[in-house]
Design an enzyme around this catalytic site. Sequence first.
Site, PDB file in Angstrom:
ATOM      1  N   LYS A 180      77.088  92.578  38.267  1.00 13.56           N
ATOM      2  CA  LYS A 180      77.276  91.955  36.959  1.00 13.56           C
ATOM      3  C   LYS A 180      77.544  90.459  37.071  1.00 13.56           C
ATOM      4  CE  LYS A 180      80.401  94.642  35.308  1.00 13.56           C
ATOM      5  NZ  LYS A 180      81.463  95.343  34.603  1.00 13.56           N
ATOM      6  N   HIS A 230      82.427  83.606  55.973  1.00 17.15           N
ATOM      7  CA  HIS A 230      82.068  82.344  55.317  1.00 17.15           C
ATOM      8  C   HIS A 230      82.440  81.105  56.155  1.00 17.15           C
ATOM      9  CE1 HIS A 230      81.397  85.065  52.145  1.00 17.15           C
ATOM     10  NE2 HIS A 230      82.557  84.988  51.530  1.00 17.15           N
ATOM     11  N   ASP A 233      75.479  86.276  53.562  1.00 11.63           N
ATOM     12  CA  ASP A 233      76.775  85.628  53.551  1.00 11.63           C
ATOM     13  C   ASP A 233      76.580  84.520  52.534  1.00 11.63           C
ATOM     14  OD1 ASP A 233      78.772  83.593  53.972  1.00 11.63           O
ATOM     15  OD2 ASP A 233      79.350  84.728  55.755  1.00 11.63           O
ATOM     16  N   HIS A 234      77.165  84.654  51.361  1.00 13.63           N
ATOM     17  CA  HIS A 234      76.724  83.763  50.282  1.00 13.63           C
ATOM     18  C   HIS A 234      77.060  82.297  50.537  1.00 13.63           C
ATOM     19  CE1 HIS A 234      80.817  84.134  48.603  1.00 13.63           C
ATOM     20  NE2 HIS A 234      80.520  83.141  47.780  1.00 13.63           N
TER      21      HIS A 234
HETATM   22  C1  BG6 Z   1      84.120  86.508  48.666  1.00  9.22           C
HETATM   23  C2  BG6 Z   1      85.520  87.001  48.860  1.00  9.22           C
HETATM   24  O1  BG6 Z   1      83.331  86.838  49.752  1.00  9.22           O
HETATM   25  O2  BG6 Z   1      84.137  85.098  48.508  1.00  9.22           O
HETATM   26  C3  BG6 Z   1      86.395  86.592  47.693  1.00  9.22           C
HETATM   27  O3  BG6 Z   1      85.512  88.416  48.985  1.00  9.22           O
HETATM   28  C4  BG6 Z   1      86.314  85.108  47.465  1.00  9.22           C
HETATM   29  O4  BG6 Z   1      87.736  86.982  47.919  1.00  9.22           O
HETATM   30  C5  BG6 Z   1      84.861  84.657  47.388  1.00  9.22           C
HETATM   31  O5  BG6 Z   1      86.977  84.810  46.266  1.00  9.22           O
HETATM   32  C6  BG6 Z   1      84.755  83.146  47.321  1.00  9.22           C
HETATM   33  O6  BG6 Z   1      83.457  82.779  46.968  1.00  9.22           O
HETATM   34  P1  BG6 Z   1      83.206  81.435  46.178  1.00  9.22           P
HETATM   35  O7  BG6 Z   1      81.726  81.327  46.117  1.00  9.22           O
HETATM   36  O8  BG6 Z   1      83.871  81.578  44.848  1.00  9.22           O
HETATM   37  O9  BG6 Z   1      83.825  80.349  46.997  1.00  9.22           O
END
Ligand code: BG6
Length: 492
Positions: free
Chosen positions: A19, A251, A188-189
């Site tokens: 979502k 990350h 891994d975004h």
């Molecule tokens: C996720 C974590 O992978 O990344 C979250 O599980 C975290 O806990 C998030 O808040 C952070 O992503 P971004 O893109 O908001 O920095």
Amino acid sequence: ELKGETIIVVLGASGDLAKKKTFPALFGLYKEGYLPEDLSIIGYARSKLSDEEFKDRQIGHIKGPKEDASSEEKSEHDAKLKKFQEISSYISGAYDNDDGFLALTKAMEEIEGKRQNKGSGPNRIFYMALPPSVFTVVATNLKKNCYKGAKDARIVIEKPFGKDLESCREMMSALKSQWSEDETYRIDHYLGKEMVKNLLLLRFGNLWIESSWNKNFISNVQITFKEPFGTEGRGGYFDEFGIIRDVCQNHLLQTLSILTMERPVSFSAEDVRDEKVKVLRCIPAIEKKDTLLGQYVAAGDKPGYLDDDTVPKGSVCPTFAALTLFINNPRWEGVPFIMKAGKALNEAKVEVRVQYKDVTPGIFSDIPRNELVLRIQPDEAIYMKMNAKTPGLLTRAIPIELDLSYKRRFERAKIPEAYESLILDAFKGDHSNFVRDDELDVAWEIFTPILHWIDGKDGEAPKPEPYPYGSRGPEKLDEFINQYGFKRSNTG
Ligand code: BG6
């Protein structure tokens, strides 16, 4: 341009990730015309939802056009959204038996049967927005029931990939027995974030950066992740993992590997990932002494971690960690890389701060160090702290900043969401910004020993230092960082 019929199946379509991230990213790409013309989207989940209910949820997190958008832009947005819903449908089914997956195949075959355009793109992409407990069973059932007849099928998955080296290997080998490395896209975004994608260019496209990018010039590097909110109801999930598994092992380590790798032979996915793996293999497992753990406690009207009802009583799970890593290779030997990550801190910020060594004394008695700061979010920026002469008749040094703020410099540029960038890569079949199996393995090798210690597998689990909600972290943080040679410059 992507051509050909493609169906993307979002599994876990009624969940949070789908979502909040997957559907908005898909719509962003669709709206801008990046996805194949004759795309179809199928949501799949256990919840019994009507098509209409599903579509309402699907677009619930999609942002509308900006307030000052023209009426033309607004009606174009609405028209695209309508079309997006028209190409979407929903199937409810279980994850652990064949029935739902057979229904899914039937639906895909129906869509494919109506089409003429056999095209060159992938025809079935399975995006698993699912909890890890069902990764393996779903991947297995997809392969068994939904793979045959596909011209080019791909599977997209996202962490958590296990909880340590052993459990990760177990999961990977179960998945790999079904889906080849080439068919698998591990997200891994952070690898989709603009500033992280910028690192390769910045490093290898600028001689002045590349020539000073080593232990001779650099004193220490900090990679910081700060969030201003706590677990807020997500405590049950979080407590199982803790901050190190949540953001550091993936990350921040991914960011570190691109920051420190040698120049790849080319931009190709394999060349880039070969270099990432090489540098990661030079990092020994993190030691207890290079670790500072914290857990937030109530402050003002903000609850502490243990006040969250979804968190087990008396949990010693860290919500903050500072960890120092070293890279044993000729470029980086002896340079501390300090990772700091925490929830419920004083601000939202992710940045890399490269602190150079002192200028050799002589004509200056006390002059601040250079720092190159790469702000990943919010508001992407690159700035260099440097020294110059105060304008005027006196020769006095003043610290100034060479400042590249993206908002100012690239006023009109739309910076894509990380998920947009990665989903598009998955459609295109570009693996560069996805995590390869051997990267994952070596990432776990670096973190598994301290995680086992924190989990209490080596005896009593360490107690994290308390820090107030909304603060900079545990009181000992500055002392911890300073021991690695970091000097706070007088510009803050
Ligand atoms: C996720 C974590 O992978 O990344 C979250 O599980 C975290 O806990 C998030 O808040 C952070 O992503 P971004 O893109 O908001 O920095």
